[in-house]
Design an enzyme around this catalytic site. Structure first.
Site, PDB file in Angstrom:
ATOM      1  N   SER A 247       0.848  -1.196   0.000  1.00 40.72           N
ATOM      2  CA  SER A 247       0.000   0.000   0.000  1.00 40.72           C
ATOM      3  C   SER A 247       0.884   1.247   0.000  1.00 40.72           C
ATOM      4  O   SER A 247       2.100   1.163  -0.018  1.00 40.72           O
ATOM      5  CB  SER A 247      -0.887   0.013   1.237  1.00 40.72           C
ATOM      6  OG  SER A 247      -0.121   0.315   2.383  1.00 40.72           O
ATOM      7  N   LYS A 248       0.231   2.399   0.067  1.00 42.35           N
ATOM      8  CA  LYS A 248       0.975   3.659   0.022  1.00 42.35           C
ATOM      9  C   LYS A 248       1.977   3.787   1.168  1.00 42.35           C
ATOM     10  O   LYS A 248       2.964   4.508   1.049  1.00 42.35           O
ATOM     11  CB  LYS A 248      -0.004   4.830   0.056  1.00 42.35           C
ATOM     12  CG  LYS A 248      -0.818   4.949  -1.208  1.00 42.35           C
ATOM     13  CD  LYS A 248      -1.486   6.318  -1.299  1.00 42.35           C
ATOM     14  CE  LYS A 248      -2.461   6.399  -2.452  1.00 42.35           C
ATOM     15  NZ  LYS A 248      -3.818   6.009  -2.039  1.00 42.35           N
ATOM     16  N   ARG A 249       1.715   3.084   2.254  1.00 46.33           N
ATOM     17  CA  ARG A 249       2.640   3.162   3.386  1.00 46.33           C
ATOM     18  C   ARG A 249       4.027   2.657   3.015  1.00 46.33           C
ATOM     19  O   ARG A 249       5.017   2.986   3.660  1.00 46.33           O
ATOM     20  CB  ARG A 249       2.117   2.330   4.561  1.00 46.33           C
ATOM     21  CG  ARG A 249       0.931   2.939   5.273  1.00 46.33           C
ATOM     22  CD  ARG A 249       0.481   2.088   6.448  1.00 46.33           C
ATOM     23  NE  ARG A 249       0.100   0.750   6.035  1.00 46.33           N
ATOM     24  CZ  ARG A 249       0.852  -0.327   6.239  1.00 46.33           C
ATOM     25  NH1 ARG A 249       2.015  -0.215   6.821  1.00 46.33           N
ATOM     26  NH2 ARG A 249       0.444  -1.509   5.827  1.00 46.33           N
ATOM     27  N   HIS A 250       4.085   1.830   1.981  1.00 44.70           N
ATOM     28  CA  HIS A 250       5.368   1.261   1.590  1.00 44.70           C
ATOM     29  C   HIS A 250       6.139   2.137   0.618  1.00 44.70           C
ATOM     30  O   HIS A 250       7.096   1.701  -0.002  1.00 44.70           O
ATOM     31  CB  HIS A 250       5.158  -0.119   0.969  1.00 44.70           C
ATOM     32  CG  HIS A 250       4.515  -1.092   1.897  1.00 44.70           C
ATOM     33  ND1 HIS A 250       3.180  -1.395   1.838  1.00 44.70           N
ATOM     34  CD2 HIS A 250       5.016  -1.787   2.941  1.00 44.70           C
ATOM     35  CE1 HIS A 250       2.895  -2.266   2.811  1.00 44.70           C
ATOM     36  NE2 HIS A 250       3.981  -2.513   3.487  1.00 44.70           N
TER      37      HIS A 250
END
Length: 487
Positions: A247-250
């Site tokens: 996800s965007k967290r990565h």
RNA sequence: GGCCCCAUCGUCUAUCGGUUAGGACGGCACCCUUUCAAGGUGCAGAGACGGGUUCGAUUCCCGUUGGGGCUACCA
């Protein structure tokens, strides 16, 4: 594929964001198999969720696929344009009795669901509307009461042979009577997908394994519609470094992000291909698109989710950076150099051989296109700046360095020929005469020429710079060192 | 909770019952060397656990544990 009929595969993203690396990988596998077998690779935009779909996303998907080099056959299908067929197929199933009208409202359903949860029970639609007397159904329809169409899941078990998982089966009792047509007469995902896949004559549905639990519903739909079943292949997910769904967290998860980071499309494709697939046995990991096409087979598809490792992607990119024919690398670097303000496309065109030599020297030391740009400064700008660390390390004693630089400049100026062997011989003689090692000459010289402690081989640098600029830069460095010494 | 999927070094993977469990990325060391890379060599590093089946299990079966997915009038 032993099947004689040509494979028809499709990639069917919903345009609700950029092209995700997971989606790109799914597209790639479909494309690879189509190209490998001489089948077709179709593209369908699933834009039936009007609230979340955007034209920008659709464009991003086209651009992403194009950048990766994945071309599609036939016209792009926009699911939203097939509304009439979706309705007709639903009507067909209603007429055949495979589907029934349900008058339960979303509020009622939500309440019952909440109640079930309170009792810690799994909620499943209780089919109450299927038990309504025909007369009542008629009456309520006539009265204009809104209804959805629900699929009557038959008793039994739904099984298929998945190309990557082997046999998978679901007891039908665990599948609830799912909605296929909303009260506004628009189709629900599973119905639209099946209706479209039948219409597009898709023979192999290859997608993420998050769709495994949709598959039995879709198979039921195929059967109710009297259509031949396609084959199914469910690909494992791609996770982030922490093992969770990417996800965007990565960080970067869109293929466009990697494009802008200086990743080559061939490296991205190569890297993605090896996530969830392996040629098996001993194999060379760095492959061109063409090699991938030849090596690809559904037999090598893996079941386990994999972790997206940016480090390996960068290494892969470095490999492609140095293996790519220079003519193919050029157009990818030129815009970056121009964007950095170092030069113009015209200048590079008129100094073509010089440019290619430069690229050849810098790419060995680069993993990203940005790395090439980062190192290119000294060969384009008029006045270089001295990196403080380089100065502190190599020009620590101006009183020692200055005379050596002066001697170096004089030696070089007297050279009959401006070539590496001639330079090297002269400079090594100089070092010997001064009683120092080569490094004492080369390192300060590197700082004088590039302002940095790292660069390609010093003789290559001088050739790139040319005699005039080389001598001028040494002279400038001498000036700089003088002020440094007197300070 | 229910259903389904998955399980080899930190990561990507090879192995299709018998191997010192191999390779790649990353890490470390060394070599090469004018720096940095690239390249070369070497080192550390894995079959989640418990039962079976078998002469023999990483491999086949079951269970446990762990992870993931689905569970909407989203896609």
């Amino acid at each position: 594929m032993t099947d004689a009929r040509p494979l028809r595969l499709r990639f069917a993203p919903s345009p609700t964001g950029y092209l995700h690396v997971g989606g790109a990988r799914t597209a790639l596998f479909n494309w690879l198999l189509a190209r490998r077998t001489g089948g077709q690779f179709l593209l369908r935009i699933e834009d039936t969720d009007k609230a979340r779909s955007t034209d920008d996303s659709t464009r991003a998907i086209f651009e992403g696929l194009t950048w990766l080099g994945l071309d599609w056959d036939e016209e792009v299908v926009f699911q939203g344009a097939n509304l009439e067929r979706h309705r007709a197929d639903a009507a067909k199933m209603l007429a055949a009795g495979a589907v029934y009208r349900c008058f339960c409202t979303t509020d009622e359903l939500a309440a019952r669901r909440a109640e079930a949860e309170l009792r810690k029970e799994a909620f499943k639609y209780d089919r109450r509307c299927d038990r309504l007397p025909p007369a009542e159904v008629e009456r309520r329809v006539a009265a204009g009461e809104p209804f959805v169409l629900r699929f009557r899941v038959p008793a039994g078990e739904t099984t298929w042979h998945d190309l990557v998982h082997g046999q998978i089966s679901f007891p039908n009792k665990d599948i609830e009577d799912f909605v296929i047509l909303r009260s506004d007469a628009t189709p629900i995902y599973n119905h639209a997908v099946v209706s479209d896949d039948i219409a597009m004559a898709v023979t192999l549905v290859m997608r993420g394994d998050d769709h495994i639990s949709n598959t039995p519903k879709q198979i039921l739909l195929y059967e109710a519609l009297g259509a031949p079943l396609p084959q199914f292949a469910h690909l494992p997910m791609i996770h982030g470094t922490d093992g969770k769904k990417l996800s965007k967290r990565h960080g970067a998860t869109a293929v466009g992000d990697y494009q802008h980071l200086g990743i080559l499309p061939q490296a991205m494709v190569n890297f993605l291909a090896l996530l969830g697939w392996s040629p098996g046995g001993e194999f060379e990991e760095v492959m061109t698109l063409d090699q991938l096409i030849h090596a690809f087979s559904e037999d090598g598809l893996l079941r386990k989710a994999s972790v997206f490792d940016p480090k390996k992607l960068e290494w892969m990119n470095g490999q492609h950076l140095s293996q790519l024919p220079i003519a193919e690398l050029e157009p990818r670097v030129t815009p970056a150099l121009v964007a950095a303000g170092y030069t113009t496309a015209e200048h590079l065109a008129t100094h073509h051989d010089w440019y290619r030599t430069l690229l050849d020297l810098l790419r060995v030391r680069s993993r990203l296109i940005d790395d090439i740009v980062r190192q290119a400064g000294p060969y384009f700008v008029d006045a270089i700046t001295y990196d403080p660390e380089a100065v502190a390390k190599q020009w620590k004693e101006p009183a020692v360095v200055l005379p050596l630089l002066t001697a170096t400049r004089e030696t070089l100026a007297a050279l009959p020929e401006w070539t590496p062997p001639v330079m090297e011989e002269a400079l090594r003689h100089l070092a010997e005469a001064k009683g120092v090692g080569g490094g004492k000459i080369f390192q300060p010289l590197r700082v004088a020429l590039t302002g940095l402690t790292v660069s390609p081989g010093i003789f290559d640098v001088m050739v790139l710079l040319g005699r005039e600029r080389t001598l001028a830069r040494i002279a400038s460095a001498e000036d700089h060192l003088e002020t440094l010494a007197s300070a």
